[in-house]
Motif scaffolding. Sequence first.
Motif, PDB file in Angstrom:
ATOM      1  N   LEU A 173       7.429  22.874  13.815  1.00  0.00           N
ATOM      2  CA  LEU A 173       6.496  22.374  12.537  1.00  0.00           C
ATOM      3  C   LEU A 173       5.992  21.061  12.867  1.00  0.00           C
ATOM      4  O   LEU A 173       5.018  20.304  12.670  1.00  0.00           O
ATOM      5  N   GLY A 174       7.204  20.153  13.371  1.00  0.00           N
ATOM      6  CA  GLY A 174       6.847  18.824  13.762  1.00  0.00           C
ATOM      7  C   GLY A 174       6.029  18.759  15.137  1.00  0.00           C
ATOM      8  O   GLY A 174       5.110  18.006  14.986  1.00  0.00           O
ATOM      9  N   ASP A 175       6.200  19.682  15.850  1.00  0.00           N
ATOM     10  CA  ASP A 175       5.369  19.561  16.955  1.00  0.00           C
ATOM     11  C   ASP A 175       3.925  20.066  16.862  1.00  0.00           C
ATOM     12  O   ASP A 175       3.023  19.171  17.309  1.00  0.00           O
ATOM     13  N   ALA A 176       3.647  21.010  15.832  1.00  0.00           N
ATOM     14  CA  ALA A 176       2.401  21.183  15.296  1.00  0.00           C
ATOM     15  C   ALA A 176       1.707  20.075  14.578  1.00  0.00           C
ATOM     16  O   ALA A 176       0.625  19.704  14.506  1.00  0.00           O
ATOM     17  N   ALA A 177       2.488  19.382  13.681  1.00  0.00           N
ATOM     18  CA  ALA A 177       1.991  18.246  12.939  1.00  0.00           C
ATOM     19  C   ALA A 177       1.653  17.104  13.679  1.00  0.00           C
ATOM     20  O   ALA A 177       0.759  16.522  13.671  1.00  0.00           O
ATOM     21  N   LEU A 205      -3.124  28.076  20.616  1.00  0.00           N
ATOM     22  CA  LEU A 205      -4.588  27.896  20.594  1.00  0.00           C
ATOM     23  C   LEU A 205      -5.179  26.514  20.015  1.00  0.00           C
ATOM     24  O   LEU A 205      -6.300  26.358  19.590  1.00  0.00           O
ATOM     25  N   PHE A 206      -4.052  25.746  19.913  1.00  0.00           N
ATOM     26  CA  PHE A 206      -4.467  24.349  19.226  1.00  0.00           C
ATOM     27  C   PHE A 206      -4.931  24.300  17.873  1.00  0.00           C
ATOM     28  O   PHE A 206      -5.680  23.430  17.230  1.00  0.00           O
ATOM     29  N   ALA A 207      -4.571  25.429  17.244  1.00  0.00           N
ATOM     30  CA  ALA A 207      -4.882  25.645  15.702  1.00  0.00           C
ATOM     31  C   ALA A 207      -3.596  25.090  14.906  1.00  0.00           C
ATOM     32  O   ALA A 207      -3.096  25.978  14.342  1.00  0.00           O
ATOM     33  N   TYR A 208      -3.918  23.890  14.958  1.00  0.00           N
ATOM     34  CA  TYR A 208      -2.174  23.412  14.713  1.00  0.00           C
ATOM     35  C   TYR A 208      -2.008  23.292  12.971  1.00  0.00           C
ATOM     36  O   TYR A 208      -0.983  23.532  12.571  1.00  0.00           O
ATOM     37  N   GLU A 209      -3.291  23.118  12.111  1.00  0.00           N
ATOM     38  CA  GLU A 209      -3.155  23.094  10.548  1.00  0.00           C
ATOM     39  C   GLU A 209      -2.455  24.902  10.357  1.00  0.00           C
ATOM     40  O   GLU A 209      -1.842  25.163   9.462  1.00  0.00           O
ATOM     41  N   ALA A 254       6.680   9.375  18.770  1.00  0.00           N
ATOM     42  CA  ALA A 254       6.105   9.411  17.510  1.00  0.00           C
ATOM     43  C   ALA A 254       6.251   7.921  16.857  1.00  0.00           C
ATOM     44  O   ALA A 254       5.102   7.344  16.301  1.00  0.00           O
ATOM     45  N   ALA A 255       7.301   7.242  16.996  1.00  0.00           N
ATOM     46  CA  ALA A 255       7.464   6.022  16.549  1.00  0.00           C
ATOM     47  C   ALA A 255       6.405   5.011  17.419  1.00  0.00           C
ATOM     48  O   ALA A 255       5.850   4.246  16.610  1.00  0.00           O
ATOM     49  N   TRP A 256       6.361   5.324  18.741  1.00  0.00           N
ATOM     50  CA  TRP A 256       5.528   4.244  19.318  1.00  0.00           C
ATOM     51  C   TRP A 256       4.156   4.631  18.951  1.00  0.00           C
ATOM     52  O   TRP A 256       3.387   3.589  18.873  1.00  0.00           O
ATOM     53  N   GLY A 266       0.604  17.305  16.868  1.00  0.00           N
ATOM     54  CA  GLY A 266      -0.433  17.582  17.323  1.00  0.00           C
ATOM     55  C   GLY A 266      -1.851  17.799  16.349  1.00  0.00           C
ATOM     56  O   GLY A 266      -3.056  17.506  17.004  1.00  0.00           O
ATOM     57  N   GLN A 267      -1.761  17.907  15.388  1.00  0.00           N
ATOM     58  CA  GLN A 267      -2.710  17.800  14.371  1.00  0.00           C
ATOM     59  C   GLN A 267      -3.015  16.331  13.993  1.00  0.00           C
ATOM     60  O   GLN A 267      -4.007  15.772  13.282  1.00  0.00           O
ATOM     61  N   GLY A 268      -2.065  15.224  14.427  1.00  0.00           N
ATOM     62  CA  GLY A 268      -2.195  13.572  14.197  1.00  0.00           C
ATOM     63  C   GLY A 268      -1.664  13.362  12.787  1.00  0.00           C
ATOM     64  O   GLY A 268      -1.464  12.028  12.487  1.00  0.00           O
TER      65      GLY A 268
END
Length: 222
Positions: free
Chosen positions: A159-163, A125-129, A202-204, A165-167
């Motif tokens: 957790l990495g994916d959600a982080a 639901l894009f509620a990444y936090e 992520a590095a890019w 997505g959160q920027g």
Amino acid sequence: RTLQLASVLGTEFTAPLLDAIGPPGADLASDLAALVRLELFRERGVFPEARYAFTHLLVRQVAYDALLLKARAELHGRAAVALERLYADRVDEILRELADHYAKSGEPGRALHYLARAGDRAASLFAYEEACAFYRRALALLDRSAEAAADRARLLERLGDAAFGQGAVGEARARWLETLALVNDGGDRRRIADVHRKLGVAAWTAGDREGALAHLRQGIQS
């Protein structure tokens, strides 16, 4: 006793759930009506099911604290089982509650299951936090044994994916590097390549071109 039963269910609860954890044959409806008259509870609605709330949070806390730890854990377990039955066709609506009750009932395996599901739902639901919070709670239930490595890697990756997505690119990279260390030991080449791909992106994004290319090359080699 009804006050203590309700305290296990949180600051708000439904009458059917209270009935489900109460003793057989108990007239909890009369008790609820009396507690409403005493202004300890207030009615919050009647459709689709009667809902009540504690009028004062302190009353709920005092009632909860008065329960013995063993009784508290047993009631949380009964609440979790009742929720699974009452919401069998819409479990996604109560994932947080199920995770909380199972965690407090001494069943970390079931709590872990529902925390991961809650994280996945929040992420979808894009509620990444919120997703990050659920995944962190799930990780806190896991030890660092070899037996838990697969579950730990899966949760760290999510957790990495959600982080990401959160920027929060830095946290995403850190969690994916932890994931990579675990999946490298498992030898799943496709999984290793995918984590390298994520690390490359992520590095890019972080402006680390050399790091991005290095991860992409390693992913291809995997």
